[in-house]
Each structure stands twice: as C-alpha cells, then as structure tokens.
Design a protein around this motif. Structure first.
Motif: not given
Length: 361
Positions: A32-35, A53-59
């Motif tokens: 679920g991490h942003v690519r 980039a590489d940050v969870p989209l759930t945040e």
C-alpha cells in the motif's frame, strides 16, 4: 529512505501516461506504499511525488482501515475492483471528498488507486447543464429575435406614415412618437440579442491583464467615488489566442453587474471589486481536459445574487436589479464560450465571485 524514493522516482516512465488524467491517481505496491502519484494527485495533496514516494497511502485518507482492508482483499484476489467514498487529506486545506476506486494492474504486485473528487463530478454535471442551456438559449434567442424584427420594422414604418398624416394634430402625434420610440427600443434590444451571432471572433494574441486594466479604467471612470478596484494578478500567465474586444465586453459586463450590485456600499464608501488571475493545471470542463487554463475572478463584496434567480442568472432577460436588461451575463457567457471557456458563479451575502475559465496553450 532516499534510495527507496529514488527507485520510486525511477519508475516514472512506466506510469507517465497517468499524468494525462484529470482524476487523482496513485500506483501502490502490495504494502500500500505509493510508487507513483500523478500530477493531479500532487496538486490535490500539495506534495510532490518525490515526497509521496514509499509513503503508505493509508496516511492520506480519513478512513485508513477501509483502504487497508481493500488492499488486503485485492492482494488476495478476492476483488477485481473495489469502490467506496472517503476523504483525501490535504496540506493546509480541508479533506477532499472523493470516490475511490482500487483496481489491479498489468504491473505485478501493483494496484491503481483512482480518486474522483465528488465536487468535480458535481461540477462536471453542472457544466454540462450550462452548456446545454447556453445552446438552447442561443437557438431560442436567434429564432425569437428574427420573428420580432420583421413585424417591428412594419410597426415603426406605419407609425411614421401616420405621424406624417397627423402632422397638424399635436395631441395625436404624441402617440405616434411613443410608438416609434418604443419600436426603436425593441429594435435595440433585438440587435443586442443577435450581436454575438453576427460575426465570428477576431482571434489574435491577448494579454488578459491588458483586458482587466481596460475594464478597470472604464469602471473607475463611471464610479469615481466609493469604489475600489483591486488588482490581484499572476503576471506569469502567458498570452493566448482570443478576441480582445469580446473578452473586454465579457469582463466589463461582469464588472458592471458587480458595480450596480454595490450601490449601497458605494454610497457608504467601502465597495470593492477584485480582479484576480490564476493558472489552473490539469483542468476538465466542457467534457474536455486541458493542461492549463486561465482563471479570471471578478469578485465583489455586495449583497450576493438573489436566491430566487441563482439557478437562472445566465438565462436571457433574467435580471436581479430594477431596470436591468438581463442580457449582460448571457452575452458574457456567450463571448467566453466562443473561446472554449465558461463562467461559473459562487455567491453569498458579502461575497460574489464570477469565475471565467479559458484554456491556455
């Protein structure tokens, strides 16, 4: 972390076509991490894709557990497509209501998350109604004006002949003068109704700030006291192809309406009209998508558009003030639509904003 972000940024070429979409799109991995985040999503959140980039989209959603559950289901191949409504968090702004769609992709271990702003969907429907309404108005006006024009000429001619016969009867000549005067007034109204359709736009390079300055000078000459006209310009806006005179008339009609609505504040000395220009990126209107668009706002601090005519202000012969012809907004909308644009209105007591949107090269 920087190495992971560099690898994510290096994937840009695979997903570059997503930047052509007006909707907000993120490509996420199985965690679920942003690519990848497209331009529209960058603009909405207020962060670059490198920072996402590489940050969870759930945040970045208000109900992270729902998105995580959807991602888990997609990873387990329980669902092909998942849809639900949620809110996207944004920097320094209120969360944005969106319709979220999660779908599998042709890229292994990647999912596409597409978010359609609910306000954008509502706006698109409103724009379609405006365009359909404008087209219907144009046909109605053209047909009605032609139907009026022919008998009107006959009425005026007959009144003039009668006036000649009654030259020595002053009491009756007065009546024929009324007929001629009113026929001329109607002829002027018909000419104004037909004016937008009588000539094609004369296209040339246009500087929108020259247009604003011309209108500003006219308004201040007409209302020299009690009214300030504020400039809030983005001077980086490029020139574009347009008909300068038609755009001046469109903006002048909006400014005139604002000035007349401000009569009480002009008397009090605190009336204000603001001309604000901005550039909007990746904008969709009129069922078309544009990379850049001009936003020209004509804002006033008047009483607002009356509630009973808010939904009809662009209809011909609808006016919110005594003595108004009801043609100013109709003609302004027509002139702007001849530039592939449209006018929107946001109004409440103390604040009215007429926004012109025109595609930029």
């Amino acid at each position: 972390m920087e190495a992971r972000r560099s690898r994510s940024a290096g994937a840009d070429k695979r997903f570059a076509a997503l930047d052509l979409l007006a909707t907000l799109v993120a490509v996420v991995d199985d965690r679920g991490h942003v690519r990848y985040a497209n331009h529209a999503l960058e603009d909405a959140i207020g962060l670059s894709r490198r920072n996402l980039a590489d940050v969870p989209l759930t945040e970045w959603v208000t109900q992270p557990e729902l998105l995580q559950s959807a991602l888990d289901g997609a990873r387990g191949h329980e669902y092909a497509v998942i849809r639900y409504d949620t809110h996207l968090k944004r920097l320094l702004r209120e969360p944005l209501p969106v319709h979220l769609v999660l779908a599998s992709t042709e890229w292994p271990d990647h999912r596409v998350v597409e978010m359609l702003p609910l306000e954008q969907q509502t706006r698109q429907e409103r724009e379609e109604r405006l365009l359909e309404q404008a087209q219907a108005n144009k046909e109605l006006i053209r047909n009605l004006a032609h139907e009026i024009k022919n008998p009107l000429g006959g009425i005026r001619g007959a009144a003039q002949l009668l006036q000649m016969e009654l030259a020595e009867r002053d009491d009756l000549v007065e009546y024929t003068e009324v007929i001629v005067h009113e026929a001329d007034r109607l002829q002027s109204l018909v000419d104004r109704l037909l004016a937008p359709h009588r000539r094609a736009p004369v296209m040339a390079d246009v500087n929108i700030h020259e247009v604003c300055e011309r209108v500003r000078a006219i308004i201040l000459a007409e209302f020299p006291r009690g009214l300030s006209v504020v400039r809030d310009y983005d001077t980086s806006i490029p020139e574009f192809r347009g008909d300068r005179e038609l755009l001046i008339q469109a903006v002048l009609n909006l400014a005139h309406n604002a000035a007349h609505a401000l009569k009480d504040r002009i008397a009090a000395g605190d009336a204000c009209i603001t001309f604000r220009t901005r550039v909007q990126r990746q904008v969709t209107f009129g069922k078309r998508r544009f990379r850049l668009a001009l936003e020209l706002h004509v804002i006033d601090n008047g009483p607002g558009v009356p509630e009973e005519i808010k939904d009809r202000i662009f209809y011909p012969l609808v006016s919110g003030r005594d003595g108004g012809s009801g043609l100013g907004l109709t003609l302004a909308q027509t002139f702007v639509q001849q530039h592939q644009g449209l006018i929107e209105c946001d109004s409440r007591p103390g604040y009215t904003d007429f926004k012109i949107l025109i595609p930029l090269p």
